[in-house]
Scaffold this motif. Structure first.
Motif, PDB file in Angstrom:
ATOM      1  N   TYR A  49       0.835  -1.204   0.000  1.00 28.27           N
ATOM      2  CA  TYR A  49       0.000   0.000   0.000  1.00 28.27           C
ATOM      3  C   TYR A  49       0.875   1.262   0.000  1.00 28.27           C
ATOM      4  CZ  TYR A  49      -3.906  -3.086   1.255  1.00 28.27           C
ATOM      5  OH  TYR A  49      -4.863  -4.055   1.267  1.00 28.27           O
ATOM      6  N   ILE A  50       1.912   1.254   0.800  1.00 29.73           N
ATOM      7  CA  ILE A  50       2.801   2.421   0.867  1.00 29.73           C
ATOM      8  C   ILE A  50       3.498   2.636  -0.477  1.00 29.73           C
ATOM      9  CG2 ILE A  50       4.869   3.347   1.958  1.00 29.73           C
ATOM     10  CD1 ILE A  50       4.000   1.990   4.552  1.00 29.73           C
ATOM     11  N   ASP A  51       3.896   1.561  -1.134  1.00 30.87           N
ATOM     12  CA  ASP A  51       4.502   1.696  -2.454  1.00 30.87           C
ATOM     13  C   ASP A  51       3.528   2.329  -3.439  1.00 30.87           C
ATOM     14  OD1 ASP A  51       6.847   0.577  -1.549  1.00 30.87           O
ATOM     15  OD2 ASP A  51       6.420  -1.432  -2.319  1.00 30.87           O
ATOM     16  N   THR A  52       2.259   1.964  -3.345  1.00 31.17           N
ATOM     17  CA  THR A  52       1.240   2.572  -4.208  1.00 31.17           C
ATOM     18  C   THR A  52       1.135   4.063  -3.947  1.00 31.17           C
ATOM     19  OG1 THR A  52      -0.050   0.526  -4.303  1.00 31.17           O
ATOM     20  CG2 THR A  52      -1.202   2.567  -4.832  1.00 31.17           C
ATOM     21  N   ILE A  53       1.137   4.441  -2.670  1.00 22.43           N
ATOM     22  CA  ILE A  53       1.091   5.863  -2.311  1.00 22.43           C
ATOM     23  C   ILE A  53       2.268   6.606  -2.923  1.00 22.43           C
ATOM     24  CG2 ILE A  53       1.238   7.502  -0.388  1.00 22.43           C
ATOM     25  CD1 ILE A  53      -0.144   5.340   1.352  1.00 22.43           C
ATOM     26  N   ASN A  54       3.442   6.028  -2.801  1.00 24.72           N
ATOM     27  CA  ASN A  54       4.651   6.678  -3.332  1.00 24.72           C
ATOM     28  C   ASN A  54       4.578   6.851  -4.845  1.00 24.72           C
ATOM     29  OD1 ASN A  54       5.736   6.777  -0.744  1.00 24.72           O
ATOM     30  ND2 ASN A  54       6.879   4.868  -0.994  1.00 24.72           N
ATOM     31  N   VAL A  55       4.108   5.835  -5.538  1.00 24.44           N
ATOM     32  CA  VAL A  55       3.998   5.904  -7.002  1.00 24.44           C
ATOM     33  C   VAL A  55       3.008   6.989  -7.412  1.00 24.44           C
ATOM     34  CG1 VAL A  55       3.191   4.664  -9.049  1.00 24.44           C
ATOM     35  CG2 VAL A  55       4.690   3.520  -7.403  1.00 24.44           C
ATOM     36  N   VAL A  56       1.858   7.024  -6.733  1.00 25.99           N
ATOM     37  CA  VAL A  56       0.834   8.018  -7.047  1.00 25.99           C
ATOM     38  C   VAL A  56       1.356   9.421  -6.777  1.00 25.99           C
ATOM     39  CG1 VAL A  56      -1.443   8.894  -6.392  1.00 25.99           C
ATOM     40  CG2 VAL A  56      -1.082   6.441  -6.663  1.00 25.99           C
ATOM     41  N   ALA A  57       1.990   9.612  -5.634  1.00 28.79           N
ATOM     42  CA  ALA A  57       2.525  10.931  -5.283  1.00 28.79           C
ATOM     43  C   ALA A  57       3.587  11.383  -6.282  1.00 28.79           C
ATOM     44  CB  ALA A  57       3.103  10.904  -3.873  1.00 28.79           C
ATOM     45  N   ASP A  58       4.449  10.460  -6.667  1.00 25.07           N
ATOM     46  CA  ASP A  58       5.494  10.803  -7.641  1.00 25.07           C
ATOM     47  C   ASP A  58       4.873  11.202  -8.977  1.00 25.07           C
ATOM     48  OD1 ASP A  58       8.398  10.750  -8.478  1.00 25.07           O
ATOM     49  OD2 ASP A  58       7.579   9.270  -9.881  1.00 25.07           O
ATOM     50  N   ARG A  59       3.832  10.501  -9.388  1.00 30.73           N
ATOM     51  CA  ARG A  59       3.163  10.828 -10.653  1.00 30.73           C
ATOM     52  C   ARG A  59       2.559  12.217 -10.615  1.00 30.73           C
ATOM     53  NH1 ARG A  59      -2.123   9.367 -11.793  1.00 30.73           N
ATOM     54  NH2 ARG A  59      -2.040   7.606 -10.337  1.00 30.73           N
ATOM     55  N   TYR A  60       1.927  12.569  -9.496  1.00 29.47           N
ATOM     56  CA  TYR A  60       1.296  13.882  -9.411  1.00 29.47           C
ATOM     57  C   TYR A  60       2.332  15.003  -9.274  1.00 29.47           C
ATOM     58  CZ  TYR A  60      -3.479  12.142  -9.265  1.00 29.47           C
ATOM     59  OH  TYR A  60      -4.678  11.583  -9.605  1.00 29.47           O
ATOM     60  N   GLN A  61       3.434  14.726  -8.628  1.00 32.43           N
ATOM     61  CA  GLN A  61       4.483  15.746  -8.539  1.00 32.43           C
ATOM     62  C   GLN A  61       5.128  15.992  -9.903  1.00 32.43           C
ATOM     63  OE1 GLN A  61       6.611  14.051  -5.024  1.00 32.43           O
ATOM     64  NE2 GLN A  61       6.353  16.079  -4.135  1.00 32.43           N
ATOM     65  N   LYS A  62       5.305  14.946 -10.673  1.00 33.62           N
ATOM     66  CA  LYS A  62       5.830  15.106 -12.022  1.00 33.62           C
ATOM     67  C   LYS A  62       4.825  15.829 -12.919  1.00 33.62           C
ATOM     68  CE  LYS A  62       8.970  11.153 -11.979  1.00 33.62           C
ATOM     69  NZ  LYS A  62       9.247   9.779 -12.494  1.00 33.62           N
ATOM     70  N   ALA A  63       3.520  15.731 -12.570  1.00 27.70           N
ATOM     71  CA  ALA A  63       2.484  16.403 -13.354  1.00 27.70           C
ATOM     72  C   ALA A  63       2.379  17.881 -13.022  1.00 27.70           C
ATOM     73  CB  ALA A  63       1.131  15.721 -13.138  1.00 27.70           C
ATOM     74  N   GLY A  64       3.052  18.324 -11.923  1.00 20.89           N
ATOM     75  CA  GLY A  64       3.059  19.749 -11.637  1.00 20.89           C
ATOM     76  C   GLY A  64       2.788  20.168 -10.216  1.00 20.89           C
ATOM     77  N   PHE A  65       2.417  19.246  -9.340  1.00 21.39           N
ATOM     78  CA  PHE A  65       2.159  19.623  -7.947  1.00 21.39           C
ATOM     79  C   PHE A  65       3.479  19.873  -7.220  1.00 21.39           C
ATOM     80  CE2 PHE A  65      -2.010  17.682  -8.726  1.00 21.39           C
ATOM     81  CZ  PHE A  65      -2.827  18.625  -8.124  1.00 21.39           C
ATOM     82  N   ASP A  66       3.501  20.936  -6.432  1.00 21.62           N
ATOM     83  CA  ASP A  66       4.698  21.275  -5.666  1.00 21.62           C
ATOM     84  C   ASP A  66       4.888  20.352  -4.479  1.00 21.62           C
ATOM     85  OD1 ASP A  66       5.662  23.940  -6.930  1.00 21.62           O
ATOM     86  OD2 ASP A  66       3.509  24.200  -6.695  1.00 21.62           O
ATOM     87  N   GLN A  67       3.779  19.842  -3.925  1.00 26.34           N
ATOM     88  CA  GLN A  67       3.865  18.930  -2.791  1.00 26.34           C
ATOM     89  C   GLN A  67       2.600  18.074  -2.735  1.00 26.34           C
ATOM     90  OE1 GLN A  67       5.418  16.807  -0.847  1.00 26.34           O
ATOM     91  NE2 GLN A  67       6.605  18.446   0.125  1.00 26.34           N
ATOM     92  N   VAL A  68       2.785  16.837  -2.312  1.00 26.55           N
ATOM     93  CA  VAL A  68       1.664  15.915  -2.108  1.00 26.55           C
ATOM     94  C   VAL A  68       1.735  15.429  -0.668  1.00 26.55           C
ATOM     95  CG1 VAL A  68       0.561  13.755  -2.811  1.00 26.55           C
ATOM     96  CG2 VAL A  68       1.695  15.185  -4.531  1.00 26.55           C
TER      97      VAL A  68
END
Length: 346
Positions: A247-266
């Motif tokens: 589950y934590i790995d999923t969180i990390n992958v999702v957060a990384d995807r959104y940060q690469k999409a433009g979010f400054d912080q997740v």
């Protein structure tokens, strides 16, 4: 046309309207907003199921956590969340920000980020739904360069199977029966009889509605998803480290995807189950400490908004008496912790 015929047609018309309302939630919701039928959640979601008079409490909206006219930071806040972050529980007026957008789990929104602002995403879930949310692919929020461009049409064809599925959903017996009960038996006069039945069932047989649970001291009404150890949502369902890490790995992958999409912080926000705070020792199995284990894991690559720690240290009630959600004090703690995180992002 005599009075008897008119009366029969009126009864038939009322019956049709009631049935149509029971078949479609949008019709019923509109009728509730217009005051034509009572709001079955006006005394809380747990009371709605249990009807125990000692847990009946009218739901009162909390005041905004931030001044409407207060200074605002150039922050655009986005939330993917469940019922804890839905309006009117959470709005722009609760934060010192310029813009607020919420996406509900299992829906799909397209947004365009303003790169001149600080864009922050909070992934929020109540503890009981943590496994559900992070056990699947998360695509509720899609970042696009221009929201004015039409989204590509889905390749969905109208088939007999899809029509049948829609009809089954529309005329689902459980859903229709629940809405009929709301329309016909949730007026104040009807609740008196429902409360009497619930009180007698508890007093004589020691039983409550199966979708609710009483805490061992009898002071708190809890949601069965939190307490039933046969369900994966339960606070007492064992959670091995290997599964937690997935589950934590999923969180990390999702957060990384959104940060690469433009979010400054997740940020990650897990809101404790009512059971985890009020009755962590009531289960036949030990409390699994899901929130602490996730937040303290060295594997977690994004900051967490911790409300579990201040919740367990609080001496005041943090959840509604008649509801599985927080009260204004519990909500204030979450708002405070979120605002702290917002001010740390540059």
């Amino acid at each position: 046309m005599n009075i008897g015929v008119i009366a029969r047609y009126l009864i038939l018309l009322v019956g049709i309207l009631v049935y149509v309302g029971s078949c479609h939630s949008d019709v019923m919701n509109s009728a509730q907003k217009e005051g034509l039928i009572p709001d079955d959640y006006r005394f809380g979601d747990l009371y709605r199921m249990a009807n125990l008079p000692q847990f009946k409490a009218e739901q009162i909206p909390c005041p905004p956590a931030y001044s409407v006219n207060g200074p605002r930071k150039p922050i655009h806040l986005y939330i993917i969340g469940d019922s804890f972050s839905e309006p009117p529980r959470v709005t722009r007026n609760d934060f010192p920000i310029e813009y607020f957008h919420r996406t509900k789990w299992d829906t799909h929104h397209r947004v365009q980020l303003d790169t001149t602002k600080t864009n922050i995403l909070i992934i929020e879930t109540v503890e009981r739904h943590f496994r559900d949310q992070f056990g699947k692919h998360i695509n509720e929020l899609t970042i696009v360069s221009d929201t004015t461009k039409a989204e590509p049409a889905p390749e969905n064809r109208l088939t007999w199977q899809s029509i049948t599925k829609e009809m089954e959903t529309f005329f689902s017996r459980d859903a229709v029966e629940a809405r009929l009960e709301t329309i016909l038996f949730f007026s104040d006069w009807a609740l008196w009889f429902k409360e009497l039945k619930a009180w007698l069932t508890l007093d004589w047989f020691g039983r409550v509605n199966p979708k609710t649970t009483l805490s061992p001291d009898g002071k708190h009404l809890l949601y069965y998803l939190d307490t039933d150890t046969s369900l994966t949502n339960s606070s007492f369902r064992p959670l091995p480290d290997s599964l937690l890490n997935r589950y934590i790995d999923t969180i990390n992958v999702v957060a990384d995807r959104y940060q690469k999409a433009g979010f400054d912080q997740v940020f990650l926000s897990i809101i404790p189950n009512k059971t985890s705070i009020y009755a962590p020792g009531m289960g036949p199995l030990p409390y699994n400490h899901l929130i602490e284990r996730v937040q303290q894991s060295p594997r977690l690559a994004i900051p967490a908004i911790d409300v579990y720690t201040p919740y367990t240290a609080s001496s005041v009630p943090l959840y509604e008496t008649s509801d599985a959600h927080w009260n204004c004090a519990g909500r204030e703690i979450w708002m405070r912790e979120v605002t702290k995180k917002l001010t740390t992002v540059q």
